[in-house]
Design a protein around this motif. Structure first.
Motif, PDB file in Angstrom:
ATOM      1  N   TYR A 198       0.807  -1.221   0.000  1.00  0.00           N
ATOM      2  CA  TYR A 198       0.000   0.000   0.000  1.00  0.00           C
ATOM      3  C   TYR A 198       0.840   1.270   0.000  1.00  0.00           C
ATOM      4  CZ  TYR A 198      -4.300  -2.592   1.256  1.00  0.00           C
ATOM      5  OH  TYR A 198      -5.392  -3.415   1.272  1.00  0.00           O
ATOM      6  N   TYR A 199       2.103   1.178   0.406  1.00  0.00           N
ATOM      7  CA  TYR A 199       2.936   2.369   0.506  1.00  0.00           C
ATOM      8  C   TYR A 199       3.659   2.718  -0.802  1.00  0.00           C
ATOM      9  CZ  TYR A 199       2.399   1.785   5.610  1.00  0.00           C
ATOM     10  OH  TYR A 199       1.916   1.654   6.887  1.00  0.00           O
ATOM     11  N   GLN A 200       3.445   1.935  -1.846  1.00  0.00           N
ATOM     12  CA  GLN A 200       4.050   2.250  -3.138  1.00  0.00           C
ATOM     13  C   GLN A 200       3.360   3.456  -3.768  1.00  0.00           C
ATOM     14  OE1 GLN A 200       6.844   0.273  -4.822  1.00  0.00           O
ATOM     15  NE2 GLN A 200       6.909   0.232  -2.589  1.00  0.00           N
ATOM     16  N   ASP A 201       4.044   4.064  -4.755  1.00  0.00           N
ATOM     17  CA  ASP A 201       3.431   5.158  -5.503  1.00  0.00           C
ATOM     18  C   ASP A 201       2.156   4.667  -6.178  1.00  0.00           C
ATOM     19  OD1 ASP A 201       5.100   7.307  -4.946  1.00  0.00           O
ATOM     20  OD2 ASP A 201       6.519   6.786  -6.526  1.00  0.00           O
ATOM     21  N   ALA A 202       1.230   5.581  -6.393  1.00  0.00           N
ATOM     22  CA  ALA A 202      -0.081   5.233  -6.947  1.00  0.00           C
ATOM     23  C   ALA A 202       0.026   4.502  -8.280  1.00  0.00           C
ATOM     24  CB  ALA A 202      -0.917   6.504  -7.105  1.00  0.00           C
ATOM     25  N   GLU A 203       0.942   4.926  -9.156  1.00  0.00           N
ATOM     26  CA  GLU A 203       1.042   4.303 -10.476  1.00  0.00           C
ATOM     27  C   GLU A 203       1.488   2.853 -10.384  1.00  0.00           C
ATOM     28  OE1 GLU A 203       3.698   6.783 -12.645  1.00  0.00           O
ATOM     29  OE2 GLU A 203       5.466   6.264 -11.463  1.00  0.00           O
ATOM     30  N   ILE A 204       2.269   2.516  -9.373  1.00  0.00           N
ATOM     31  CA  ILE A 204       2.669   1.114  -9.177  1.00  0.00           C
ATOM     32  C   ILE A 204       1.519   0.326  -8.561  1.00  0.00           C
ATOM     33  CG2 ILE A 204       4.213  -0.410  -7.893  1.00  0.00           C
ATOM     34  CD1 ILE A 204       6.443   1.581  -8.335  1.00  0.00           C
ATOM     35  N   GLN A 205       0.821   0.917  -7.620  1.00  0.00           N
ATOM     36  CA  GLN A 205      -0.350   0.238  -7.058  1.00  0.00           C
ATOM     37  C   GLN A 205      -1.354  -0.111  -8.157  1.00  0.00           C
ATOM     38  OE1 GLN A 205      -2.201   1.836  -3.496  1.00  0.00           O
ATOM     39  NE2 GLN A 205      -0.382   3.054  -3.024  1.00  0.00           N
ATOM     40  N   ASP A 206      -1.536   0.804  -9.095  1.00  0.00           N
ATOM     41  CA  ASP A 206      -2.558   0.622 -10.126  1.00  0.00           C
ATOM     42  C   ASP A 206      -2.209  -0.465 -11.135  1.00  0.00           C
ATOM     43  OD1 ASP A 206      -4.138   2.542  -8.971  1.00  0.00           O
ATOM     44  OD2 ASP A 206      -3.507   4.162 -10.311  1.00  0.00           O
ATOM     45  N   ILE A 207      -0.933  -0.834 -11.236  1.00  0.00           N
ATOM     46  CA  ILE A 207      -0.531  -1.864 -12.188  1.00  0.00           C
ATOM     47  C   ILE A 207      -0.369  -3.232 -11.535  1.00  0.00           C
ATOM     48  CG2 ILE A 207       2.004  -1.690 -12.045  1.00  0.00           C
ATOM     49  CD1 ILE A 207       2.072  -1.710 -15.091  1.00  0.00           C
ATOM     50  N   ALA A 208      -0.442  -3.271 -10.221  1.00  0.00           N
ATOM     51  CA  ALA A 208      -0.179  -4.513  -9.488  1.00  0.00           C
ATOM     52  C   ALA A 208      -1.330  -5.508  -9.620  1.00  0.00           C
ATOM     53  CB  ALA A 208       0.065  -4.210  -8.017  1.00  0.00           C
ATOM     54  N   ASP A 209      -0.990  -6.798  -9.517  1.00  0.00           N
ATOM     55  CA  ASP A 209      -2.006  -7.848  -9.489  1.00  0.00           C
ATOM     56  C   ASP A 209      -2.631  -7.963  -8.116  1.00  0.00           C
ATOM     57  OD1 ASP A 209      -1.632  -9.173 -12.218  1.00  0.00           O
ATOM     58  OD2 ASP A 209       0.409  -9.155 -11.434  1.00  0.00           O
ATOM     59  N   TYR A 210      -1.840  -7.628  -7.109  1.00  0.00           N
ATOM     60  CA  TYR A 210      -2.352  -7.682  -5.745  1.00  0.00           C
ATOM     61  C   TYR A 210      -1.716  -6.553  -4.959  1.00  0.00           C
ATOM     62  CZ  TYR A 210      -3.565  -9.196  -1.061  1.00  0.00           C
ATOM     63  OH  TYR A 210      -4.056  -9.219   0.214  1.00  0.00           O
ATOM     64  N   ILE A 211      -2.562  -5.826  -4.206  1.00  0.00           N
ATOM     65  CA  ILE A 211      -2.093  -4.740  -3.343  1.00  0.00           C
ATOM     66  C   ILE A 211      -2.487  -5.112  -1.920  1.00  0.00           C
ATOM     67  CG2 ILE A 211      -2.120  -2.242  -2.940  1.00  0.00           C
ATOM     68  CD1 ILE A 211      -3.729  -2.214  -5.721  1.00  0.00           C
ATOM     69  N   GLY A 212      -1.590  -4.935  -0.964  1.00  0.00           N
ATOM     70  CA  GLY A 212      -1.956  -5.298   0.386  1.00  0.00           C
ATOM     71  C   GLY A 212      -0.962  -4.846   1.424  1.00  0.00           C
ATOM     72  N   THR A 236      10.120   2.618  -8.971  1.00  0.00           N
ATOM     73  CA  THR A 236       9.446   3.427  -9.993  1.00  0.00           C
ATOM     74  C   THR A 236       8.959   2.508 -11.110  1.00  0.00           C
ATOM     75  OG1 THR A 236      11.470   3.772 -11.291  1.00  0.00           O
ATOM     76  CG2 THR A 236      11.005   5.385  -9.530  1.00  0.00           C
ATOM     77  N   LEU A 237       8.104   3.032 -11.972  1.00  0.00           N
ATOM     78  CA  LEU A 237       7.634   2.238 -13.118  1.00  0.00           C
ATOM     79  C   LEU A 237       8.799   1.854 -14.030  1.00  0.00           C
ATOM     80  CD1 LEU A 237       4.245   3.638 -14.494  1.00  0.00           C
ATOM     81  CD2 LEU A 237       4.683   1.484 -13.306  1.00  0.00           C
ATOM     82  N   GLU A 238       9.764   2.773 -14.212  1.00  0.00           N
ATOM     83  CA  GLU A 238      10.918   2.474 -15.071  1.00  0.00           C
ATOM     84  C   GLU A 238      11.741   1.331 -14.485  1.00  0.00           C
ATOM     85  OE1 GLU A 238       9.368   6.366 -16.048  1.00  0.00           O
ATOM     86  OE2 GLU A 238       9.975   5.500 -14.126  1.00  0.00           O
ATOM     87  N   LYS A 239      11.992   1.361 -13.192  1.00  0.00           N
ATOM     88  CA  LYS A 239      12.737   0.268 -12.547  1.00  0.00           C
ATOM     89  C   LYS A 239      11.952  -1.033 -12.612  1.00  0.00           C
ATOM     90  CE  LYS A 239      15.192   3.241  -9.237  1.00  0.00           C
ATOM     91  NZ  LYS A 239      15.337   3.610  -7.802  1.00  0.00           N
TER      92      LYS A 239
END
Length: 332
Positions: free
Chosen positions: A44-58, A291-294
């Motif tokens: 949950y503490y990741q940047d929003a753009e990474i949360q939005d691409i994840a298969d599971y957030i928790g 980051t999304l690039e990483k």
């Protein structure tokens, strides 16, 4: 391994290859994920753009449970190092990747395993419960691992005469002591993010928003928790904001969770609790290294990979499995 990659990983902690600026990173990450049979787990503490691409957030418990049951061949952990280690412990045959190896944890760093081993020797008749925010080596020294979601229930599941060492977070340990009435021996560790909230600024903020509910993570210090309308894990806080009829919430934890709170309750207002510094927000510098690039390069080159010695995996797996078993018993 490519020598440039070796230098990148040693010096920077991630693959520093240029990413084509014309790429649709989200689409290409999704394509690579399908091609490689990979799953992206994000905290949950990741940047929003990474949360939005994840298969599971928790939170830590949910991510541990997901890592244990995934069928994917590869786990990309958008979080910090100890989380990727936990995934490797639970899925040793899978390739586990972390976008940035230097995404560490101040709490984990506050408890070096060799010092904890000496501390443990002073209490030979004590059972060791460690918060999941610690290294694989520390988990290997433990009897049970816990998260903020299940720490109280795990302590309560043990016989009342069982002596317990709790580490590494002293604030979570103190909270568990108060909730259970148990006399825990605490290691003196803490999370830098949860120890910088300003009591005076929170009081001022509550005066400014008198109808707001103040919610806090149990890693916060006692003088902050004493003001809270609700104390709970990250997932617990999210659930509380969804179910509570209040329209305003002051949130004392890492600010990344506000993205999920706002998505779940778009008409409500979420205010990050102010830290005791000049910043208006409260971000974990380790979590925000990803980051999304990483993430894209990590999937493309399948590096950096998190691996562990077989003996550490074997020893650390037992206390995690015990945690998962107790959590299942309590319906957590």
């Amino acid at each position: 391994m490519n020598t440039t990659f070796e230098r990148d990983l040693e010096a920077k902690g991630y693959i520093d290859e240029p990413v084509d600026p014309t790429l649709d990173l989200v689409a290409d990450i999704q394509r690579l994920k399908r091609e490689k049979n990979a799953v992206i787990l994000a905290h949950y503490y990741q940047d929003a753009e990474i949360q939005d691409i994840a298969d599971y957030i928790g939170d830590s418990l949910g991510l541990s449970q997901q890592a244990a049951k995934t069928d994917a061949a590869m786990i990309v952990f958008a979080g910090v190092h100890f989380m990727a280690e936990t995934a490797k412990i639970l899925s040793p045959s899978k390739k586990v990747l972390l976008p940035d190896l230097k995404a560490g944890c101040s709490l984990s760093d506050s408890c070096p395993p060799h010092l904890f081993a000496k501390f443990k020797e002073q209490y030979p008749d004590h059972l060791v419960i460690t918060y999941v925010n610690c290294t694989a080596e520390l988990k290997a020294l433990s009897d049970i691992v816990c998260t903020s979601s299940n720490a109280v229930e795990i302590v309560q599941s043990l016989p009342k005469d069982q002596k317990i060492i709790f580490g590494p977070d002293r604030n979570l340990g103190d909270y568990v002591k108060k909730k259970t009435g148990r006399d825990l021996v605490l290691w003196n560790g803490a999370c830098m993010v949860h120890e910088i909230f300003s009591q005076d600024k929170i009081v001022n903020l509550r005066n400014q928003f008198p109808d707001a509910k103040f919610i806090a993570h149990p890693e916060c210090e006692e003088h902050i928790l004493s003001q809270a309308d609700y104390i709970g894990s990250t997932s617990g806080m999210l659930k509380y904001t969804i179910e509570n009829p209040a329209q305003q919430f002051i949130v004392a934890t890492e600010s990344g969770i506000l993205h999920q709170m706002q998505k779940a309750s778009p008409t409500k207002t979420f205010i990050p609790a102010p830290p005791n510094n000049v910043c208006a927000c409260n971000d974990c510098p380790h979590m925000k290294l990803n980051t999304l690039e990483k993430l894209y390069n990590c999937l493309l080159y399948e590096l950096p990979e998190v691996d562990l010695p077989a003996d550490v995996v074997a020893q650390a797996r037992k206390p995690i499995e015990r945690m998962l078993e107790i959590s299942e018993r309590f319906g957590l």
